[in-house]
Motif scaffolding. Structure first.
Motif, PDB file in Angstrom:
ATOM      1  N   GLU A   1      14.616   7.666  -6.829  1.00 36.43           N
ATOM      2  CA  GLU A   1      14.236   6.346  -6.308  1.00 36.43           C
ATOM      3  C   GLU A   1      13.081   5.769  -7.123  1.00 36.43           C
ATOM      4  O   GLU A   1      13.079   4.579  -7.466  1.00 36.43           O
ATOM      5  N   LEU A   2      12.114   6.620  -7.440  1.00 35.06           N
ATOM      6  CA  LEU A   2      10.965   6.169  -8.224  1.00 35.06           C
ATOM      7  C   LEU A   2      11.380   5.825  -9.651  1.00 35.06           C
ATOM      8  O   LEU A   2      10.972   4.797 -10.201  1.00 35.06           O
ATOM      9  N   ASP A   3      12.213   6.665 -10.250  1.00 31.87           N
ATOM     10  CA  ASP A   3      12.661   6.427 -11.626  1.00 31.87           C
ATOM     11  C   ASP A   3      13.466   5.135 -11.750  1.00 31.87           C
ATOM     12  O   ASP A   3      13.436   4.474 -12.793  1.00 31.87           O
ATOM     13  N   SER A   4      14.196   4.789 -10.703  1.00 31.31           N
ATOM     14  CA  SER A   4      15.062   3.609 -10.772  1.00 31.31           C
ATOM     15  C   SER A   4      14.317   2.307 -10.499  1.00 31.31           C
ATOM     16  O   SER A   4      14.820   1.226 -10.818  1.00 31.31           O
ATOM     17  N   SER A   5      13.121   2.390  -9.926  1.00 27.17           N
ATOM     18  CA  SER A   5      12.413   1.165  -9.546  1.00 27.17           C
ATOM     19  C   SER A   5      11.125   0.934 -10.327  1.00 27.17           C
ATOM     20  O   SER A   5      10.762  -0.213 -10.606  1.00 27.17           O
ATOM     21  N   ALA A   6      10.415   1.997 -10.686  1.00 27.20           N
ATOM     22  CA  ALA A   6       9.118   1.853 -11.353  1.00 27.20           C
ATOM     23  C   ALA A   6       9.224   2.194 -12.833  1.00 27.20           C
ATOM     24  O   ALA A   6      10.112   2.948 -13.257  1.00 27.20           O
TER      25      ALA A   6
ATOM     26  N   MET B   1      -9.878   3.564  -2.077  1.00 24.02           N
ATOM     27  CA  MET B   1      -8.816   3.074  -1.197  1.00 24.02           C
ATOM     28  C   MET B   1      -7.826   4.180  -0.850  1.00 24.02           C
ATOM     29  O   MET B   1      -7.311   4.237   0.274  1.00 24.02           O
ATOM     30  N   LEU B   2      -7.562   5.066  -1.807  1.00 21.27           N
ATOM     31  CA  LEU B   2      -6.679   6.199  -1.519  1.00 21.27           C
ATOM     32  C   LEU B   2      -7.256   7.066  -0.408  1.00 21.27           C
ATOM     33  O   LEU B   2      -6.552   7.469   0.523  1.00 21.27           O
ATOM     34  N   LEU B   3      -8.548   7.370  -0.515  1.00 24.30           N
ATOM     35  CA  LEU B   3      -9.192   8.199   0.503  1.00 24.30           C
ATOM     36  C   LEU B   3      -9.223   7.504   1.855  1.00 24.30           C
ATOM     37  O   LEU B   3      -9.088   8.132   2.907  1.00 24.30           O
ATOM     38  N   GLN B   4      -9.380   6.204   1.824  1.00 28.68           N
ATOM     39  CA  GLN B   4      -9.505   5.447   3.067  1.00 28.68           C
ATOM     40  C   GLN B   4      -8.157   5.230   3.755  1.00 28.68           C
ATOM     41  O   GLN B   4      -8.072   5.253   4.988  1.00 28.68           O
ATOM     42  N   ASN B   5      -7.101   5.061   2.964  1.00 26.34           N
ATOM     43  CA  ASN B   5      -5.822   4.627   3.535  1.00 26.34           C
ATOM     44  C   ASN B   5      -4.695   5.653   3.455  1.00 26.34           C
ATOM     45  O   ASN B   5      -3.562   5.335   3.830  1.00 26.34           O
ATOM     46  N   PHE B   6      -4.969   6.864   2.967  1.00 22.58           N
ATOM     47  CA  PHE B   6      -3.862   7.804   2.757  1.00 22.58           C
ATOM     48  C   PHE B   6      -3.136   8.147   4.056  1.00 22.58           C
ATOM     49  O   PHE B   6      -1.958   8.529   4.043  1.00 22.58           O
ATOM     50  N   GLN B   7      -3.824   8.005   5.199  1.00 30.15           N
ATOM     51  CA  GLN B   7      -3.170   8.293   6.475  1.00 30.15           C
ATOM     52  C   GLN B   7      -2.115   7.251   6.832  1.00 30.15           C
ATOM     53  O   GLN B   7      -1.305   7.469   7.737  1.00 30.15           O
ATOM     54  N   ASP B   8      -2.105   6.133   6.114  1.00 26.86           N
ATOM     55  CA  ASP B   8      -1.094   5.099   6.355  1.00 26.86           C
ATOM     56  C   ASP B   8       0.204   5.376   5.606  1.00 26.86           C
ATOM     57  O   ASP B   8       1.123   4.556   5.642  1.00 26.86           O
ATOM     58  N   TRP B   9       0.261   6.497   4.922  1.00 21.47           N
ATOM     59  CA  TRP B   9       1.481   6.840   4.182  1.00 21.47           C
ATOM     60  C   TRP B   9       2.650   6.965   5.154  1.00 21.47           C
ATOM     61  O   TRP B   9       2.594   7.691   6.131  1.00 21.47           O
ATOM     62  N   ASP B  10       3.724   6.237   4.874  1.00 19.73           N
ATOM     63  CA  ASP B  10       4.888   6.182   5.756  1.00 19.73           C
ATOM     64  C   ASP B  10       6.028   6.990   5.138  1.00 19.73           C
ATOM     65  O   ASP B  10       6.501   6.680   4.041  1.00 19.73           O
ATOM     66  N   LEU B  11       6.478   8.023   5.846  1.00 15.08           N
ATOM     67  CA  LEU B  11       7.535   8.889   5.324  1.00 15.08           C
ATOM     68  C   LEU B  11       8.866   8.166   5.171  1.00 15.08           C
ATOM     69  O   LEU B  11       9.753   8.647   4.449  1.00 15.08           O
ATOM     70  N   GLU B  12       9.017   7.027   5.827  1.00 11.43           N
ATOM     71  CA  GLU B  12      10.267   6.280   5.745  1.00 11.43           C
ATOM     72  C   GLU B  12      10.302   5.339   4.542  1.00 11.43           C
ATOM     73  O   GLU B  12      11.353   4.788   4.218  1.00 11.43           O
ATOM     74  N   ARG B  13       9.161   5.155   3.895  1.00 16.85           N
ATOM     75  CA  ARG B  13       9.109   4.255   2.740  1.00 16.85           C
ATOM     76  C   ARG B  13       9.133   5.048   1.444  1.00 16.85           C
ATOM     77  O   ARG B  13       8.823   6.239   1.416  1.00 16.85           O
ATOM     78  N   SER B  14       9.463   4.373   0.361  1.00 18.48           N
ATOM     79  CA  SER B  14       9.480   5.008  -0.954  1.00 18.48           C
ATOM     80  C   SER B  14       8.057   5.206  -1.463  1.00 18.48           C
ATOM     81  O   SER B  14       7.098   4.617  -0.940  1.00 18.48           O
ATOM     82  N   ILE B  15       7.919   6.030  -2.492  1.00 17.79           N
ATOM     83  CA  ILE B  15       6.601   6.244  -3.104  1.00 17.79           C
ATOM     84  C   ILE B  15       6.052   4.926  -3.625  1.00 17.79           C
ATOM     85  O   ILE B  15       4.872   4.605  -3.430  1.00 17.79           O
ATOM     86  N   LYS B  16       6.884   4.148  -4.279  1.00 20.59           N
ATOM     87  CA  LYS B  16       6.444   2.867  -4.848  1.00 20.59           C
ATOM     88  C   LYS B  16       5.924   1.936  -3.757  1.00 20.59           C
ATOM     89  O   LYS B  16       4.841   1.350  -3.885  1.00 20.59           O
ATOM     90  N   ALA B  17       6.676   1.805  -2.668  1.00 17.74           N
ATOM     91  CA  ALA B  17       6.259   0.913  -1.583  1.00 17.74           C
ATOM     92  C   ALA B  17       4.976   1.406  -0.926  1.00 17.74           C
ATOM     93  O   ALA B  17       4.089   0.607  -0.583  1.00 17.74           O
ATOM     94  N   ASN B  18       4.839   2.708  -0.744  1.00 17.17           N
ATOM     95  CA  ASN B  18       3.627   3.257  -0.140  1.00 17.17           C
ATOM     96  C   ASN B  18       2.401   3.006  -1.009  1.00 17.17           C
ATOM     97  O   ASN B  18       1.339   2.620  -0.505  1.00 17.17           O
ATOM     98  N   LEU B  19       2.524   3.227  -2.306  1.00 14.81           N
ATOM     99  CA  LEU B  19       1.386   3.015  -3.197  1.00 14.81           C
ATOM    100  C   LEU B  19       0.956   1.552  -3.201  1.00 14.81           C
ATOM    101  O   LEU B  19      -0.243   1.244  -3.179  1.00 14.81           O
ATOM    102  N   GLU B  20       1.913   0.653  -3.240  1.00 14.86           N
ATOM    103  CA  GLU B  20       1.577  -0.770  -3.256  1.00 14.86           C
ATOM    104  C   GLU B  20       0.877  -1.184  -1.966  1.00 14.86           C
ATOM    105  O   GLU B  20      -0.019  -2.040  -1.978  1.00 14.86           O
TER     106      GLU B  20
END
Length: 356
Positions: A182-187, A243-262
């Motif tokens: 998924e990551l290779d095909s989008s990013a 921001m990573l340290l502050q928001n990493f708990q918002d990581w959603d297992l249903e979203r892709s890596i690309k969408a989560n990082l953005e």
């Protein structure tokens, strides 16, 4: 291929009922055909042999006898010597696996490759090397996997038990490869170069602010928050690290890596060529425009990426390119293993270590 008197002779064998020799036919050039016809004309049809192995052993015997009779200097050359006990065991095991999955076989049958397709339709190849003690001796295997194939070897099953373990390991990797695909095909993936090997679980992708992120996906939990390493000028990476340290708990297992990082970093990920980017900045950075080295205008220099970034103008450089540039400037100076000088674009201070 047969070798007589130092000359290669191509041999074509048709085996419609392999491993049985029923219906077997042989064709070759006129020189080898005349030799076989003169002594063993029945060999051309393979009518008196029960198995293909018997046929090959007889053909080898004929070639060897001819070499010895003419006292050829290339004694020992010719068809590979087949180990009959090894061949019989291997033949039985490959019958169980299926010959349609055998892609390559060496002339002595000690090295061969097997193919399979996983649940996601991906093709995989495993290289197998068997020793003279096979099947009692465990074969050596090589496959494109993050970890070595672990298996409990059973001599009675031989390579069949290895294939079973290989396919179980492929099955266990499906979620990992789906996430990475998924990551290779989008990013836009900077490293490893496309197509990435299946053993690689690390990706380096580019953000729209010229910072790159190196991600390492967990084999056990590939959809969870991955290990992240930010690469770029500190004035850009420091806020993102916070921001990573502050928001990493918002990581959603249903979203892709690309969408989560953005979402977490509030910065777009540069899209792969052909993937539509959103927004003016995204369209400007689509297909990775401007991420190559500002000196050689290439992304990859052998195995190196442009890892050095000017803190003032954000242009990126390969270490080797920048070092050679600075060495050519009269106002550059050395200090131990570091060279200081002016950025080729903005003329502000920039430095780099001496290449290894």
């Amino acid at each position: 291929m047969a070798v007589l008197e130092g000359v290669d002779h191509e041999v074509y064998i048709s085996t419609p009922h392999f491993p049985s020799a029923v219906g077997l036919t042989l064709s070759t050039d006129c020189h080898l055909t005349s030799l076989i016809t003169a002594c063993h004309s029945h060999l051309l049809q393979g009518k008196i042999y029960q198995t293909v192995l018997e046929f090959l052993l007889k053909l080898q015997q004929i070639c060897s006898s001819h070499i010895n009779s003419v006292d050829c200097k290339g004694e020992g050359e010719g068809l590979a010597v087949l180990n009959k006990p090894l061949f019989d065991s291997l033949l039985m095991h490959l019958d169980t696996i299926g010959w349609s999955r055998v892609s390559q076989v060496s002339s002595d049958f000690t090295v061969f490759s097997l193919t399979t397709r996983d649940e996601g339709g991906r093709t995989h190849i495993m290289k197998v090397k068997v020793g003279t003690g096979y099947p009692q001796e465990q074969p050596e295997v090589e496959a494109d996997l993050p970890n070595n194939i672990t298996f409990s070897y059973n001599p009675s099953e031989g390579v069949v038990s290895v294939v079973d373990a290989w396919e179980k390991q492929l099955c266990a990797m499906q979620d990992v490869w789906q996430v990475l695909d998924e990551l290779d095909s989008s990013a836009l993936v900077l490293d490893p170069p496309a197509p990435p090997p299946r053993r690689a679980i690390t990706r380096r992708i580019l953000l729209e602010n010229q910072v790159s992120v190196q991600l390492s996906v967990s084999l056990q939990h590939p959809r969870c928050f991955p290990q992240c390493h930010l690469l770029g000028p500190s004035r850009l990476t420091s806020p993102l690290a916070a921001m990573l340290l502050q928001n990493f708990q918002d990581w959603d297992l249903e979203r892709s890596i690309k969408a989560n990082l953005e979402t977490i970093l509030d910065v777009g990920v540069v899209c792969k060529k052909g993937v539509r980017a959103e927004g003016e900045q995204g369209r400007a950075r689509e297909e990775g425009q401007g991420i190559e080295c500002a000196i050689c205008y290439c992304l990859h220099l052998e195995d190196a990426l442009p890892d050095l970034t000017c803190d003032s103008c954000s242009h990126t450089y390969h270490l080797q390119c920048l070092y050679e540039w600075l060495c050519g400037q009269t106002n550059s100076r050395h200090s131990v293993n570091v060279i200081f000088g002016e950025c080729p674009f903005c003329r502000e201070l920039i430095m780099c270590k001496l290449p290894a």
